[in-house]
Design an enzyme around this catalytic site. Sequence first.
Site, PDB file in Angstrom:
ATOM      1  N   GLY A 118       0.802  -1.212   0.000  1.00  0.00           N
ATOM      2  CA  GLY A 118       0.000   0.000   0.000  1.00  0.00           C
ATOM      3  C   GLY A 118       0.837   1.264   0.000  1.00  0.00           C
ATOM      4  O   GLY A 118       0.369   2.320   0.424  1.00  0.00           O
ATOM      5  N   GLY A 119       2.069   1.167  -0.475  1.00  0.00           N
ATOM      6  CA  GLY A 119       2.900   2.355  -0.600  1.00  0.00           C
ATOM      7  C   GLY A 119       3.278   2.991   0.716  1.00  0.00           C
ATOM      8  O   GLY A 119       3.526   4.198   0.772  1.00  0.00           O
ATOM      9  N   SER A 204       4.645  -5.569  -2.736  1.00  0.00           N
ATOM     10  CA  SER A 204       4.884  -4.148  -2.963  1.00  0.00           C
ATOM     11  C   SER A 204       5.705  -3.575  -1.811  1.00  0.00           C
ATOM     12  O   SER A 204       6.825  -4.003  -1.586  1.00  0.00           O
ATOM     13  CB  SER A 204       3.551  -3.421  -3.158  1.00  0.00           C
ATOM     14  OG  SER A 204       3.752  -2.130  -3.680  1.00  0.00           O
TER      15      SER A 204
END
Length: 539
Positions: A118-119, A204
Amino acid sequence: MGRIRQTRPPVVRTPAGALHATAAGPAGGDASVHAFLGVPFMAPPTGPLRFASPRPVEPWTGVRPAAALPPAFPQPGGPGPVGAPAPAEAFAEHAVRANVWTPDVHGSRPVLIYVHGGGWRAGSASSPTFDGARLAARADLVVVTFNYRLGPFGYGLHEQLADPETGLCANWGLQDQAALVEWVRSSIAAFGGDPENITLSGTSAGGAAVRQLALLPRLRGAVRRLVPISAAHLWAPAYALEPDDARTAFDLLADRLGVGVPGLRGVAVDTLLAAWEDCFRGAPDQRPVASGRWYRGPVQDGELVPGPDAHRPVPDLPTLTVTTDTEGSFYTAGALPQPVDDTELRGMVRAHLLQGRAGVPGEAADLAVRHYRARAREEGRADDAVSLYAEIVGDSMFRHQIVRLAERAATESRAPGYVLHFDHPVGPPSFGTPHEATAPFLFGTHGIPWHREIFGDGPVERHVSQTLMDLVSSFAHDGVPRSEAVPYWPAFTERNPRVLCLGGPAGPRITALPKAAQLEFWDTAGWHPAPDARGGPGR
Protein backbone atom coordinates in the site's frame (compact mmCIF):
# COMPACT_ATOMS: atom_id res chain seq x y z
CA MET A 1 -0.92 -31.02 2.01
CA GLY A 2 -2.59 -32.40 5.14
CA ARG A 3 -6.08 -31.36 6.19
CA ILE A 4 -7.53 -31.68 9.66
CA ARG A 5 -11.19 -31.51 10.62
CA GLN A 6 -11.73 -29.22 13.59
CA THR A 7 -14.11 -29.25 16.50
CA ARG A 8 -15.15 -26.24 18.56
CA PRO A 9 -12.84 -23.20 18.61
CA PRO A 10 -10.05 -23.69 21.13
CA VAL A 11 -8.38 -21.50 23.71
CA VAL A 12 -4.62 -20.91 23.43
CA ARG A 13 -2.29 -19.48 26.03
CA THR A 14 0.34 -17.01 24.84
CA PRO A 15 2.96 -15.32 27.04
CA ALA A 16 0.62 -12.29 27.31
CA GLY A 17 -2.56 -14.21 28.08
CA ALA A 18 -5.22 -16.61 26.85
CA LEU A 19 -7.11 -16.17 23.56
CA HIS A 20 -10.36 -17.77 22.39
CA ALA A 21 -10.51 -18.56 18.66
CA THR A 22 -13.36 -18.14 16.25
CA ALA A 23 -14.25 -20.74 13.64
CA ALA A 24 -12.99 -19.55 10.27
CA GLY A 25 -15.55 -21.69 8.47
CA PRO A 26 -15.05 -23.96 5.48
CA ALA A 27 -11.87 -23.20 3.62
CA GLY A 28 -12.27 -25.60 0.74
CA GLY A 29 -13.31 -29.25 0.70
CA ASP A 30 -13.91 -30.66 4.16
CA ALA A 31 -11.21 -28.58 5.83
CA SER A 32 -11.73 -25.83 8.33
CA VAL A 33 -9.35 -23.75 10.39
CA HIS A 34 -9.35 -21.68 13.53
CA ALA A 35 -8.92 -17.92 13.30
CA PHE A 36 -7.53 -15.67 16.01
CA LEU A 37 -8.36 -12.15 14.87
CA GLY A 38 -7.24 -8.79 16.22
CA VAL A 39 -4.53 -10.25 18.44
CA PRO A 40 -2.37 -7.60 20.17
CA PHE A 41 1.34 -8.17 19.56
CA MET A 42 2.53 -4.78 20.91
CA ALA A 43 1.12 -1.99 23.01
CA PRO A 44 -1.14 0.43 21.08
CA PRO A 45 1.12 3.17 19.60
CA THR A 46 -1.10 5.96 20.91
CA GLY A 47 -0.60 9.05 23.08
CA PRO A 48 2.99 9.17 24.34
CA LEU A 49 3.75 6.00 22.33
CA ARG A 50 3.02 7.69 19.01
CA PHE A 51 6.42 7.98 17.25
CA ALA A 52 7.89 5.60 19.86
CA SER A 53 9.46 2.19 19.40
CA PRO A 54 7.01 -0.68 19.99
CA ARG A 55 6.41 -1.63 23.60
CA PRO A 56 5.38 -5.09 24.81
CA VAL A 57 1.66 -5.69 25.02
CA GLU A 58 0.21 -5.43 28.53
CA PRO A 59 -0.61 -8.95 29.81
CA TRP A 60 -4.26 -9.68 30.52
CA THR A 61 -6.13 -12.03 32.82
CA GLY A 62 -8.94 -14.33 31.83
CA VAL A 63 -9.65 -15.42 28.27
CA ARG A 64 -9.69 -12.73 25.62
CA PRO A 65 -11.95 -13.26 22.58
CA ALA A 66 -10.16 -13.07 19.22
CA ALA A 67 -13.18 -13.00 16.92
CA ALA A 68 -13.07 -9.58 15.21
CA LEU A 69 -10.73 -8.19 12.60
CA PRO A 70 -9.04 -4.96 13.65
CA PRO A 71 -9.83 -1.71 11.84
CA ALA A 72 -7.34 -0.35 9.34
CA PHE A 73 -4.56 1.95 10.51
CA PRO A 74 -5.33 5.65 9.74
CA GLN A 75 -4.69 6.46 6.07
CA PRO A 76 -5.99 8.74 3.33
CA GLY A 77 -9.03 7.44 1.46
CA GLY A 78 -9.66 3.71 1.65
CA PRO A 79 -7.34 0.84 2.59
CA GLY A 80 -5.97 0.33 -0.91
CA PRO A 81 -7.09 -0.77 -4.38
CA VAL A 82 -6.68 -4.49 -3.74
CA GLY A 83 -8.60 -4.42 -0.45
CA ALA A 84 -12.28 -4.20 0.31
CA PRO A 85 -13.78 -1.46 2.47
CA ALA A 86 -12.57 -1.44 6.05
CA PRO A 87 -14.69 -2.73 8.95
CA ALA A 88 -17.35 -0.59 10.60
CA GLU A 89 -14.76 1.17 12.75
CA ALA A 90 -12.79 2.20 9.68
CA PHE A 91 -9.50 3.55 11.04
CA ALA A 92 -7.79 3.62 14.42
CA GLU A 93 -4.26 4.03 15.77
CA HIS A 94 -4.74 1.00 18.01
CA ALA A 95 -5.24 -1.14 14.88
CA VAL A 96 -1.66 -2.46 15.03
CA ARG A 97 -2.73 -6.06 15.66
CA ALA A 98 -2.29 -9.50 14.12
CA ASN A 99 -4.53 -12.19 12.66
CA VAL A 100 -3.62 -15.88 12.87
CA TRP A 101 -5.17 -18.80 10.98
CA THR A 102 -4.20 -22.33 11.95
CA PRO A 103 -5.43 -25.79 10.94
CA ASP A 104 -4.84 -27.01 14.50
CA VAL A 105 -3.37 -25.50 17.64
CA HIS A 106 -1.57 -28.78 18.27
CA GLY A 107 1.54 -29.74 16.37
CA SER A 108 4.31 -27.63 14.86
CA ARG A 109 3.59 -26.32 11.36
CA PRO A 110 5.57 -23.93 9.19
CA VAL A 111 4.56 -20.29 9.61
CA LEU A 112 3.94 -17.82 6.79
CA ILE A 113 3.98 -14.14 7.83
CA TYR A 114 2.50 -11.85 5.18
CA VAL A 115 3.20 -8.08 5.09
CA HIS A 116 0.52 -6.11 3.24
CA GLY A 117 1.45 -3.41 0.73
CA GLY A 118 0.00 0.00 0.00
CA GLY A 119 2.90 2.36 -0.60
CA TRP A 120 3.71 2.72 3.13
CA ARG A 121 0.63 4.96 3.43
CA ALA A 122 -2.40 2.69 2.90
CA GLY A 123 -3.59 -0.91 3.09
CA SER A 124 -4.85 -3.21 5.81
CA ALA A 125 -4.41 -6.81 6.86
CA SER A 126 -8.16 -6.82 7.57
CA SER A 127 -9.00 -6.70 3.86
CA PRO A 128 -10.99 -9.78 2.75
CA THR A 129 -8.22 -10.27 0.17
CA PHE A 130 -5.91 -11.45 2.94
CA ASP A 131 -8.27 -13.90 4.65
CA GLY A 132 -5.81 -16.67 5.48
CA ALA A 133 -8.29 -19.52 5.99
CA ARG A 134 -8.04 -21.08 2.52
CA LEU A 135 -4.24 -20.89 2.40
CA ALA A 136 -3.84 -22.29 5.92
CA ALA A 137 -6.16 -25.21 5.18
CA ARG A 138 -4.76 -26.17 1.79
CA ALA A 139 -1.13 -25.68 2.73
CA ASP A 140 -1.18 -26.97 6.32
CA LEU A 141 0.43 -23.71 7.40
CA VAL A 142 -0.05 -21.22 10.18
CA VAL A 143 -0.74 -17.93 8.37
CA VAL A 144 -0.16 -14.57 10.06
CA THR A 145 -1.17 -11.13 8.78
CA PHE A 146 -0.94 -7.84 10.65
CA ASN A 147 -1.30 -4.08 10.55
CA TYR A 148 1.57 -1.67 11.09
CA ARG A 149 1.91 2.09 11.33
CA LEU A 150 1.57 3.99 8.06
CA GLY A 151 2.20 7.44 6.61
CA PRO A 152 3.74 10.02 8.96
CA PHE A 153 3.00 7.76 11.94
CA GLY A 154 5.10 4.97 10.44
CA TYR A 155 7.77 6.49 8.22
CA GLY A 156 9.83 9.57 8.86
CA LEU A 157 12.78 10.74 10.91
CA HIS A 158 13.37 13.44 13.51
CA GLU A 159 15.78 13.44 16.44
CA GLN A 160 13.28 15.28 18.64
CA LEU A 161 11.19 12.11 18.49
CA ALA A 162 14.02 9.87 19.74
CA ASP A 163 12.74 7.02 21.88
CA PRO A 164 14.13 7.24 25.45
CA GLU A 165 14.54 3.45 25.64
CA THR A 166 15.85 2.53 22.18
CA GLY A 167 17.24 5.85 20.95
CA LEU A 168 15.50 5.27 17.60
CA CYS A 169 13.82 8.23 15.95
CA ALA A 170 12.65 6.88 12.60
CA ASN A 171 10.81 4.18 10.66
CA TRP A 172 8.25 3.21 13.28
CA GLY A 173 6.30 1.07 10.80
CA LEU A 174 9.39 -1.03 10.11
CA GLN A 175 9.92 -1.33 13.85
CA ASP A 176 6.34 -2.62 14.16
CA GLN A 177 7.06 -5.25 11.52
CA ALA A 178 10.15 -6.38 13.41
CA ALA A 179 8.14 -6.53 16.63
CA LEU A 180 5.59 -8.77 14.88
CA VAL A 181 8.33 -11.21 13.81
CA GLU A 182 9.64 -11.31 17.39
CA TRP A 183 6.09 -11.87 18.70
CA VAL A 184 5.64 -14.78 16.30
CA ARG A 185 8.90 -16.31 17.49
CA SER A 186 7.79 -16.13 21.12
CA SER A 187 4.09 -16.97 20.76
CA ILE A 188 3.34 -18.97 17.61
CA ALA A 189 3.92 -22.39 19.21
CA ALA A 190 0.65 -21.83 21.12
CA PHE A 191 -1.17 -21.68 17.77
CA GLY A 192 0.43 -24.87 16.42
CA GLY A 193 3.24 -23.10 14.59
CA ASP A 194 6.95 -23.85 14.49
CA PRO A 195 8.91 -20.79 15.68
CA GLU A 196 12.02 -22.22 13.98
CA ASN A 197 10.37 -22.39 10.55
CA ILE A 198 9.15 -18.91 9.63
CA THR A 199 8.78 -17.72 6.03
CA LEU A 200 8.35 -14.00 5.45
CA SER A 201 6.28 -12.82 2.49
CA GLY A 202 4.75 -9.55 1.35
CA THR A 203 3.72 -7.56 -1.69
CA SER A 204 4.88 -4.15 -2.96
CA ALA A 205 5.90 -2.11 0.11
CA GLY A 206 5.47 -5.38 2.00
CA GLY A 207 7.79 -7.10 -0.46
CA ALA A 208 10.46 -4.50 0.23
CA ALA A 209 9.93 -5.03 3.97
CA VAL A 210 10.71 -8.73 3.54
CA ARG A 211 14.31 -7.92 2.55
CA GLN A 212 14.71 -5.08 5.04
CA LEU A 213 13.58 -7.28 7.93
CA ALA A 214 15.81 -10.14 6.83
CA LEU A 215 18.83 -7.81 7.06
CA LEU A 216 18.05 -6.46 10.55
CA PRO A 217 20.70 -7.70 13.02
CA ARG A 218 18.05 -8.12 15.73
CA LEU A 219 16.18 -10.63 13.54
CA ARG A 220 19.19 -12.63 12.41
CA GLY A 221 18.20 -16.29 12.54
CA ALA A 222 14.52 -15.54 13.12
CA VAL A 223 13.41 -16.03 9.50
CA ARG A 224 14.22 -19.09 7.42
CA ARG A 225 12.90 -18.17 3.94
CA LEU A 226 11.68 -15.17 1.94
CA VAL A 227 8.90 -14.67 -0.62
CA PRO A 228 9.05 -11.01 -1.80
CA ILE A 229 6.26 -10.30 -4.29
CA SER A 230 6.38 -7.28 -6.65
CA ALA A 231 8.73 -5.62 -4.19
CA ALA A 232 8.90 -1.82 -4.24
CA HIS A 233 12.63 -1.77 -3.60
CA LEU A 234 13.49 1.31 -1.62
CA TRP A 235 15.36 4.30 -2.95
CA ALA A 236 15.19 8.07 -2.60
CA PRO A 237 13.94 10.38 -3.97
CA ALA A 238 11.20 8.21 -5.52
CA TYR A 239 10.14 5.99 -2.61
CA ALA A 240 11.45 7.81 0.45
CA LEU A 241 12.38 11.14 1.96
CA GLU A 242 16.07 11.92 2.33
CA PRO A 243 16.97 12.30 6.05
CA ASP A 244 17.26 16.10 5.86
CA ASP A 245 13.95 16.30 4.00
CA ALA A 246 12.29 14.10 6.62
CA ARG A 247 13.44 16.48 9.35
CA THR A 248 12.20 19.45 7.31
CA ALA A 249 8.83 17.80 6.70
CA PHE A 250 8.25 17.18 10.41
CA ASP A 251 9.38 20.74 11.23
CA LEU A 252 6.91 22.11 8.65
CA LEU A 253 4.16 19.86 9.94
CA ALA A 254 4.70 21.02 13.51
CA ASP A 255 4.83 24.66 12.41
CA ARG A 256 1.57 24.40 10.47
CA LEU A 257 -0.15 22.80 13.44
CA GLY A 258 1.25 25.27 15.97
CA VAL A 259 3.19 22.78 18.09
CA GLY A 260 6.77 21.67 18.56
CA VAL A 261 7.80 18.42 16.92
CA PRO A 262 7.29 16.40 20.16
CA GLY A 263 3.86 18.03 20.39
CA LEU A 264 2.78 16.13 17.27
CA ARG A 265 2.06 13.23 19.62
CA GLY A 266 -0.95 15.13 20.93
CA VAL A 267 -2.46 16.28 17.61
CA ALA A 268 -5.69 14.61 16.51
CA VAL A 269 -5.07 11.77 14.04
CA ASP A 270 -7.19 13.20 11.22
CA THR A 271 -5.68 16.67 11.61
CA LEU A 272 -2.12 15.41 11.52
CA LEU A 273 -2.74 13.10 8.57
CA ALA A 274 -4.48 15.80 6.53
CA ALA A 275 -1.65 18.27 7.16
CA TRP A 276 0.93 15.67 6.14
CA GLU A 277 -0.87 14.91 2.89
CA ASP A 278 -1.06 18.65 2.13
CA CYS A 279 2.72 18.85 2.33
CA PHE A 280 3.01 16.55 -0.68
CA ARG A 281 0.31 17.76 -3.03
CA GLY A 282 1.16 19.00 -6.50
CA ALA A 283 4.14 18.31 -8.71
CA PRO A 284 7.31 17.21 -6.89
CA ASP A 285 9.25 20.33 -7.92
CA GLN A 286 6.60 22.52 -6.28
CA ARG A 287 6.87 20.94 -2.83
CA PRO A 288 8.90 22.19 0.14
CA VAL A 289 11.13 19.10 -0.02
CA ALA A 290 12.77 17.49 -3.04
CA SER A 291 12.51 13.80 -2.10
CA GLY A 292 9.57 11.55 -1.30
CA ARG A 293 8.51 12.31 -4.85
CA TRP A 294 6.12 9.37 -5.29
CA TYR A 295 5.90 7.50 -1.98
CA ARG A 296 7.37 8.15 1.44
CA GLY A 297 8.64 4.86 2.79
CA PRO A 298 11.50 4.03 5.16
CA VAL A 299 14.06 6.80 5.58
CA GLN A 300 17.78 6.00 5.49
CA ASP A 301 18.43 6.40 9.20
CA GLY A 302 21.87 4.79 9.39
CA GLU A 303 20.64 1.98 11.63
CA LEU A 304 17.41 0.25 10.61
CA VAL A 305 17.82 1.33 6.98
CA PRO A 306 21.48 2.04 6.15
CA GLY A 307 20.84 2.66 2.44
CA PRO A 308 18.71 1.87 -0.61
CA ASP A 309 17.96 -1.79 -1.22
CA ALA A 310 20.19 -1.89 -4.31
CA HIS A 311 23.21 -0.87 -2.21
CA ARG A 312 22.69 -3.40 0.57
CA PRO A 313 23.73 -7.05 0.80
CA VAL A 314 21.35 -9.64 -0.55
CA PRO A 315 19.93 -11.76 2.29
CA ASP A 316 21.67 -15.12 2.42
CA LEU A 317 18.35 -16.97 2.69
CA PRO A 318 16.37 -19.15 0.26
CA THR A 319 14.24 -16.72 -1.71
CA LEU A 320 11.26 -17.13 -4.01
CA THR A 321 11.01 -13.85 -5.94
CA VAL A 322 7.72 -13.03 -7.66
CA THR A 323 6.93 -10.34 -10.21
CA THR A 324 3.92 -9.77 -12.44
CA ASP A 325 3.90 -9.47 -16.21
CA THR A 326 2.64 -5.87 -16.44
CA GLU A 327 3.27 -4.33 -13.03
CA GLY A 328 2.50 -0.86 -14.36
CA SER A 329 -1.06 -1.57 -15.57
CA PHE A 330 -2.03 -1.23 -11.90
CA TYR A 331 -1.56 2.52 -12.38
CA THR A 332 -3.34 2.90 -15.71
CA ALA A 333 -6.77 1.36 -15.08
CA GLY A 334 -9.36 4.10 -15.51
CA ALA A 335 -6.71 6.78 -15.00
CA LEU A 336 -5.66 7.66 -18.55
CA PRO A 337 -7.44 9.49 -21.34
CA GLN A 338 -8.46 7.31 -24.28
CA PRO A 339 -6.98 7.24 -26.81
CA VAL A 340 -3.47 8.50 -25.99
CA ASP A 341 -1.37 9.81 -28.86
CA ASP A 342 2.43 9.81 -28.97
CA THR A 343 2.73 13.43 -27.90
CA GLU A 344 0.62 12.73 -24.82
CA LEU A 345 2.57 9.54 -24.20
CA ARG A 346 5.89 11.35 -24.12
CA GLY A 347 4.45 13.94 -21.76
CA MET A 348 3.15 11.22 -19.45
CA VAL A 349 6.48 9.41 -19.48
CA ARG A 350 8.32 12.67 -18.79
CA ALA A 351 6.04 13.37 -15.81
CA HIS A 352 6.58 9.83 -14.55
CA LEU A 353 10.36 10.12 -14.78
CA LEU A 354 10.22 13.35 -12.79
CA GLN A 355 8.31 11.50 -10.08
CA GLY A 356 11.34 9.30 -9.65
CA ARG A 357 14.21 11.75 -9.95
CA ALA A 358 14.70 15.47 -10.40
CA GLY A 359 16.68 16.81 -13.34
CA VAL A 360 15.78 14.10 -15.85
CA PRO A 361 17.30 14.94 -19.27
CA GLY A 362 14.81 16.34 -21.76
CA GLU A 363 15.33 13.52 -24.26
CA ALA A 364 14.85 10.72 -21.68
CA ALA A 365 11.12 10.28 -22.33
CA ASP A 366 11.61 10.01 -26.07
CA LEU A 367 14.42 7.49 -25.62
CA ALA A 368 12.27 5.38 -23.30
CA VAL A 369 9.32 5.35 -25.70
CA ARG A 370 11.50 4.44 -28.68
CA HIS A 371 13.21 1.63 -26.78
CA TYR A 372 9.96 0.13 -25.52
CA ARG A 373 8.18 0.42 -28.87
CA ALA A 374 11.07 -1.30 -30.65
CA ARG A 375 11.16 -4.16 -28.14
CA ALA A 376 7.37 -4.58 -28.33
CA ARG A 377 7.46 -4.85 -32.12
CA GLU A 378 10.38 -7.27 -32.05
CA GLU A 379 8.49 -9.55 -29.68
CA GLY A 380 5.04 -9.17 -31.22
CA ARG A 381 3.45 -7.37 -28.29
CA ALA A 382 1.10 -4.39 -28.19
CA ASP A 383 2.81 -1.08 -28.92
CA ASP A 384 -0.08 1.32 -28.37
CA ALA A 385 0.57 4.27 -26.07
CA VAL A 386 -1.29 2.92 -23.03
CA SER A 387 0.47 -0.45 -23.21
CA LEU A 388 3.88 1.20 -23.57
CA TYR A 389 3.22 3.57 -20.69
CA ALA A 390 2.20 0.67 -18.45
CA GLU A 391 5.38 -1.23 -19.31
CA ILE A 392 7.61 1.80 -18.69
CA VAL A 393 6.01 2.53 -15.31
CA GLY A 394 6.01 -1.09 -14.19
CA ASP A 395 9.59 -1.81 -15.21
CA SER A 396 11.02 1.41 -13.79
CA MET A 397 9.22 1.18 -10.45
CA PHE A 398 9.33 -2.57 -9.93
CA ARG A 399 10.60 -5.14 -12.44
CA HIS A 400 14.04 -3.67 -13.14
CA GLN A 401 15.20 -3.65 -9.53
CA ILE A 402 13.44 -6.94 -8.74
CA VAL A 403 15.19 -8.77 -11.58
CA ARG A 404 18.59 -7.17 -11.07
CA LEU A 405 18.53 -8.01 -7.35
CA ALA A 406 17.56 -11.61 -8.16
CA GLU A 407 20.54 -11.74 -10.53
CA ARG A 408 22.80 -10.37 -7.81
CA ALA A 409 21.53 -12.97 -5.37
CA ALA A 410 22.34 -15.70 -7.88
CA THR A 411 26.01 -14.69 -7.71
CA GLU A 412 26.35 -13.44 -4.12
CA SER A 413 24.12 -15.66 -2.00
CA ARG A 414 24.90 -19.24 -1.04
CA ALA A 415 21.17 -19.94 -0.67
CA PRO A 416 19.00 -21.09 -3.58
CA GLY A 417 16.75 -18.60 -5.32
CA TYR A 418 13.73 -19.03 -7.56
CA VAL A 419 11.99 -16.48 -9.80
CA LEU A 420 8.28 -16.67 -10.64
CA HIS A 421 6.79 -14.53 -13.42
CA PHE A 422 3.04 -14.32 -12.75
CA ASP A 423 1.14 -13.61 -15.97
CA HIS A 424 -2.48 -14.57 -15.37
CA PRO A 425 -4.56 -11.89 -17.16
CA VAL A 426 -7.16 -9.84 -15.30
CA GLY A 427 -10.40 -8.32 -16.50
CA PRO A 428 -11.35 -4.67 -17.17
CA PRO A 429 -10.84 -1.90 -16.25
CA SER A 430 -7.25 -3.09 -15.94
CA PHE A 431 -5.34 -5.25 -18.41
CA GLY A 432 -2.42 -7.64 -18.47
CA THR A 433 -1.28 -8.82 -15.05
CA PRO A 434 -0.95 -5.73 -12.88
CA HIS A 435 0.94 -5.05 -9.69
CA GLU A 436 -0.93 -6.57 -6.71
CA ALA A 437 -2.66 -9.19 -8.92
CA THR A 438 -1.02 -12.04 -7.02
CA ALA A 439 -2.56 -11.72 -3.54
CA PRO A 440 -6.11 -12.86 -4.48
CA PHE A 441 -4.62 -16.05 -5.95
CA LEU A 442 -2.15 -16.68 -3.12
CA PHE A 443 -4.93 -16.37 -0.54
CA GLY A 444 -7.57 -18.05 -2.69
CA THR A 445 -9.83 -15.00 -2.50
CA HIS A 446 -10.04 -14.29 -6.24
CA GLY A 447 -13.63 -15.57 -6.23
CA ILE A 448 -15.03 -13.42 -3.42
CA PRO A 449 -17.59 -10.81 -4.56
CA TRP A 450 -15.08 -7.98 -4.23
CA HIS A 451 -12.70 -9.64 -6.72
CA ARG A 452 -14.69 -12.02 -8.90
CA GLU A 453 -15.38 -9.68 -11.80
CA ILE A 454 -11.72 -8.65 -12.26
CA PHE A 455 -9.88 -11.83 -11.29
CA GLY A 456 -12.44 -14.50 -12.19
CA ASP A 457 -13.50 -17.70 -10.47
CA GLY A 458 -13.56 -20.31 -13.21
CA PRO A 459 -11.65 -23.59 -13.45
CA VAL A 460 -8.52 -21.85 -14.82
CA GLU A 461 -8.47 -19.29 -11.99
CA ARG A 462 -8.98 -21.96 -9.34
CA HIS A 463 -6.16 -24.03 -10.85
CA VAL A 464 -3.80 -21.02 -10.93
CA SER A 465 -4.66 -20.20 -7.32
CA GLN A 466 -4.14 -23.74 -6.09
CA THR A 467 -0.85 -23.98 -7.95
CA LEU A 468 0.44 -20.71 -6.49
CA MET A 469 -0.64 -21.79 -3.00
CA ASP A 470 1.16 -25.12 -3.43
CA LEU A 471 4.36 -23.49 -4.68
CA VAL A 472 4.58 -20.99 -1.84
CA SER A 473 3.53 -23.45 0.83
CA SER A 474 5.96 -26.20 -0.25
CA PHE A 475 8.71 -23.56 -0.25
CA ALA A 476 7.66 -22.59 3.30
CA HIS A 477 7.70 -26.25 4.35
CA ASP A 478 11.14 -27.25 3.08
CA GLY A 479 12.60 -24.61 0.73
CA VAL A 480 11.67 -26.25 -2.59
CA PRO A 481 8.71 -24.77 -4.50
CA ARG A 482 6.74 -27.50 -6.24
CA SER A 483 3.29 -28.48 -7.38
CA GLU A 484 1.84 -31.44 -9.25
CA ALA A 485 0.90 -28.96 -12.01
CA VAL A 486 4.44 -27.58 -12.44
CA PRO A 487 7.31 -29.16 -14.40
CA TYR A 488 10.72 -29.42 -12.78
CA TRP A 489 11.66 -25.90 -11.73
CA PRO A 490 15.39 -25.28 -11.41
CA ALA A 491 16.84 -22.65 -9.14
CA PHE A 492 17.65 -19.30 -10.78
CA THR A 493 21.40 -19.21 -11.27
CA GLU A 494 23.90 -17.06 -13.13
CA ARG A 495 24.50 -19.85 -15.65
CA ASN A 496 20.86 -20.95 -15.86
CA PRO A 497 18.57 -17.95 -15.23
CA ARG A 498 15.32 -19.81 -15.82
CA VAL A 499 11.99 -18.66 -14.43
CA LEU A 500 8.56 -20.21 -13.93
CA CYS A 501 5.73 -18.46 -15.78
CA LEU A 502 2.36 -19.08 -14.12
CA GLY A 503 -1.04 -18.00 -15.37
CA GLY A 504 -3.64 -18.42 -18.06
CA PRO A 505 -4.76 -21.48 -20.00
CA ALA A 506 -1.22 -22.23 -21.25
CA GLY A 507 -0.38 -23.55 -17.82
CA PRO A 508 2.93 -23.35 -15.91
CA ARG A 509 6.06 -23.34 -18.06
CA ILE A 510 9.79 -22.87 -17.53
CA THR A 511 11.29 -20.16 -19.74
CA ALA A 512 13.93 -17.50 -20.04
CA LEU A 513 12.98 -14.24 -18.34
CA PRO A 514 10.13 -12.64 -20.34
CA LYS A 515 10.66 -9.13 -21.68
CA ALA A 516 14.28 -9.06 -20.56
CA ALA A 517 15.30 -6.68 -23.36
CA GLN A 518 12.93 -4.01 -22.05
CA LEU A 519 14.87 -3.81 -18.81
CA GLU A 520 18.13 -2.94 -20.54
CA PHE A 521 17.00 0.66 -20.96
CA TRP A 522 17.15 1.23 -17.18
CA ASP A 523 20.69 -0.13 -16.89
CA THR A 524 22.03 3.05 -18.49
CA ALA A 525 19.22 5.54 -17.80
CA GLY A 526 20.76 6.85 -14.57
CA TRP A 527 17.38 6.74 -12.87
CA HIS A 528 17.85 4.10 -10.16
CA PRO A 529 20.57 4.12 -7.49
CA ALA A 530 23.94 4.12 -9.23
CA PRO A 531 26.61 1.44 -8.69
CA ASP A 532 29.37 2.36 -6.26
CA ALA A 533 32.93 3.23 -7.25
CA ARG A 534 33.91 -0.44 -7.50
CA GLY A 535 31.55 -0.84 -10.44
CA GLY A 536 29.22 -3.21 -8.60
CA PRO A 537 26.24 -2.80 -6.32
CA GLY A 538 27.00 -0.75 -3.26
CA ARG A 539 27.12 -2.19 0.20
